[in-house]
Write an enzyme that holds these catalytic residues in place. Structure first.
Site, PDB file in Angstrom:
ATOM      1  N   ASP A  13       4.414 -74.211  36.831  1.00 18.89           N
ATOM      2  CA  ASP A  13       4.728 -73.720  38.163  1.00 18.89           C
ATOM      3  C   ASP A  13       4.266 -74.875  38.985  1.00 18.89           C
ATOM      4  O   ASP A  13       3.345 -75.698  38.606  1.00 18.89           O
ATOM      5  CB  ASP A  13       3.992 -72.468  38.278  1.00 18.89           C
ATOM      6  CG  ASP A  13       4.562 -71.742  39.794  1.00 18.89           C
ATOM      7  OD1 ASP A  13       5.740 -72.080  40.196  1.00 18.89           O
ATOM      8  OD2 ASP A  13       3.575 -71.182  40.315  1.00 18.89           O
ATOM      9  N   HIS A  30      11.951 -80.177  40.786  1.00 18.21           N
ATOM     10  CA  HIS A  30      12.394 -79.749  39.340  1.00 18.21           C
ATOM     11  C   HIS A  30      12.819 -80.799  38.356  1.00 18.21           C
ATOM     12  O   HIS A  30      12.578 -80.761  37.042  1.00 18.21           O
ATOM     13  CB  HIS A  30      13.680 -78.731  39.606  1.00 18.21           C
ATOM     14  CG  HIS A  30      13.222 -77.474  40.098  1.00 18.21           C
ATOM     15  ND1 HIS A  30      12.152 -76.784  39.818  1.00 18.21           N
ATOM     16  CD2 HIS A  30      13.794 -76.942  41.291  1.00 18.21           C
ATOM     17  CE1 HIS A  30      12.010 -75.577  40.785  1.00 18.21           C
ATOM     18  NE2 HIS A  30      13.223 -75.768  41.294  1.00 18.21           N
ATOM     19  N   LEU A 124       6.221 -79.089  15.617  1.00 19.98           N
ATOM     20  CA  LEU A 124       5.876 -78.106  16.476  1.00 19.98           C
ATOM     21  C   LEU A 124       7.244 -77.071  16.670  1.00 19.98           C
ATOM     22  O   LEU A 124       8.138 -77.693  16.652  1.00 19.98           O
ATOM     23  CB  LEU A 124       5.625 -78.947  17.921  1.00 19.98           C
ATOM     24  CG  LEU A 124       5.241 -78.181  19.026  1.00 19.98           C
ATOM     25  CD1 LEU A 124       3.812 -77.449  18.619  1.00 19.98           C
ATOM     26  CD2 LEU A 124       5.195 -78.831  20.375  1.00 19.98           C
TER      27      LEU A 124
HETATM   28  C1  IPE Z   1       6.816 -68.393  36.988  1.00 17.10           C
HETATM   29  O1  IPE Z   1       6.861 -69.111  38.500  1.00 17.10           O
HETATM   30  C2  IPE Z   1       8.234 -68.786  36.434  1.00 17.10           C
HETATM   31  C3  IPE Z   1       8.468 -70.188  35.805  1.00 17.10           C
HETATM   32  C4  IPE Z   1       7.484 -70.929  35.945  1.00 17.10           C
HETATM   33  C5  IPE Z   1       9.804 -70.371  35.096  1.00 17.10           C
HETATM   34  P1  IPE Z   1       7.387 -68.289  39.697  1.00 17.10           P
HETATM   35  O2  IPE Z   1       7.207 -69.502  40.685  1.00 17.10           O
HETATM   36  O3  IPE Z   1       8.934 -67.979  39.506  1.00 17.10           O
HETATM   37  O4  IPE Z   1       6.200 -67.295  39.690  1.00 17.10           O
HETATM   38  P2  IPE Z   1       5.980 -66.504  41.085  1.00 17.10           P
HETATM   39  O5  IPE Z   1       7.338 -66.081  41.788  1.00 17.10           O
HETATM   40  O6  IPE Z   1       5.120 -67.505  41.981  1.00 17.10           O
HETATM   41  O7  IPE Z   1       5.168 -65.464  40.760  1.00 17.10           O
HETATM   42  C1  IPE Z   2       8.407 -73.694  38.786  1.00 17.99           C
HETATM   43  O1  IPE Z   2       8.375 -74.342  40.074  1.00 17.99           O
HETATM   44  C2  IPE Z   2       9.844 -73.909  38.019  1.00 17.99           C
HETATM   45  C3  IPE Z   2      10.499 -72.862  38.047  1.00 17.99           C
HETATM   46  C4  IPE Z   2      10.067 -71.328  38.580  1.00 17.99           C
HETATM   47  C5  IPE Z   2      11.975 -72.754  37.274  1.00 17.99           C
HETATM   48  P1  IPE Z   2       8.764 -73.685  41.377  1.00 17.99           P
HETATM   49  O2  IPE Z   2      10.015 -73.946  41.550  1.00 17.99           O
HETATM   50  O3  IPE Z   2       8.500 -72.067  41.337  1.00 17.99           O
HETATM   51  O4  IPE Z   2       7.809 -74.410  42.303  1.00 17.99           O
HETATM   52  P2  IPE Z   2       6.869 -73.730  43.366  1.00 17.99           P
HETATM   53  O5  IPE Z   2       5.910 -72.559  42.942  1.00 17.99           O
HETATM   54  O6  IPE Z   2       7.769 -73.104  44.334  1.00 17.99           O
HETATM   55  O7  IPE Z   2       6.010 -74.679  44.170  1.00 17.99           O
HETATM   56 MG    MG Z   3       6.443 -71.040  41.290  1.00 16.36          MG
END
Ligand code: IPE
Ligand code: IPE
Ligand code: MG
Length: 237
Positions: A13, A30, A124
């Site tokens: 995240d 991303h 892995l």
């Molecule tokens: C969890 O992160 C999902 C992934 C890393 C794919 P999110 O950014 O979607 O989670 P929330 O919305 O902060 O809980």
């Molecule tokens: C995690 O990064 C990637 C996915 C959920 C696909 P985020 O897009 O949730 O990044 P933040 O949490 O908004 O910084």
């Molecule tokens: Mg996120």
């Protein structure tokens, strides 16, 4: 004390916030995040870990703006088609947890083919959680149990934790020993609910694109310093 680490899982995240702090749009975050996946695959393997589960796209991530979802799908396609990943899949095995329905057909087919082609690889096990939800996984397993009961293959009294586990995605993958979440949020976000019952948790404020070999090593050192008790009395108590 049981501190073996067979299964590492990561909630990757913080891509969006990483981009924002660097003055970029979310998609750049991303893109950087995806680049980091291969680094962490190599590092995880070099630490002797057998299973790596990576949260790539949740069942709730469809709620994001259409453009962001399309870009994430595009990146997923690029990632699974990249030369370096294909090279690493000569030794590693790719599996998927989640439902590939809803993922663009061309990408889903490539993933299905890679899963089939790598199934005997001994490196892995890379478990990509794609269109994955922890509750959804439990529902899928419950449905399979109900069907087996209807078909007379199992009696209600024979429904045990093992019987349910055996019907989760990739039942050969054990419980998660260590769960890392980058990006600093103290929550699970519907990840691997069944397999985290006794996982050790590690939450770091480091955003996913900045979580490299050094940060992984720090996290693993923390894991190995812990005592896991599973509800029993630990050493010296
Ligand atoms: C969890 O992160 C999902 C992934 C890393 C794919 P999110 O950014 O979607 O989670 P929330 O919305 O902060 O809980
Ligand atoms: C995690 O990064 C990637 C996915 C959920 C696909 P985020 O897009 O949730 O990044 P933040 O949490 O908004 O910084
Ligand atoms: Mg996120």
């Amino acid at each position: 004390m049981n501190n073996g680490l067979r299964h590492l899982a990561i909630i990757m995240d913080g891509n969006g916030r990483w981009a924002k702090t660097h003055g970029y749009i979310r998609s750049i975050g991303h893109r950087e995040g995806v680049k980091n996946v291969e680094t962490i695959i190599d590092e995880t393997y070099s630490h002797g870990i057998e299973f790596l589960s990576l949260y790539a796209f949740s069942t709730e991530n469809w709620l994001r703006p259409k453009d962001e979802v399309s870009y994430l799908m595009e990146l997923m396609d690029k990632f699974i088609s990249s030369k370096s990943l294909l090279k690493s899949l000569k030794i590693h095995r790719l599996v998927v947890s989640g439902c590939l329905e809803g993922i663009p057909a061309n990408t889903a087919n490539k993933i299905t083919n890679l899963v089939a082609q790598t199934q005997n690889n001994k490196g892995l096990v890379i478990n990509m959680a794609i269109n994955y939800g922890g509750r959804d996984e439990i529902v899928v397993a419950a449905k399979a149990l109900a069907q087996d009961a209807l078909d007379g293959k199992i009696l209600p009294d024979e429904i045990t934790e093992t019987a349910l586990h055996d019907r989760t995605y990739n039942a050969f993958i054990p419980n998660i020993d260590f769960l890392i979440r980058t990006g600093g949020d103290h929550r699970i976000s519907n990840f691997m609910l069944w397999r985290i019952a006794y996982s050790e948790l590690y939450i770091t404020p480091t955003m996913w694109p900045d979580f490299k070999a050094k940060q992984l090593k720090q996290a693993l050192d923390d894991y190995y310093s812990r005592e896991r008790r599973y509800g029993a009395l630990g050493a010296g108590r």
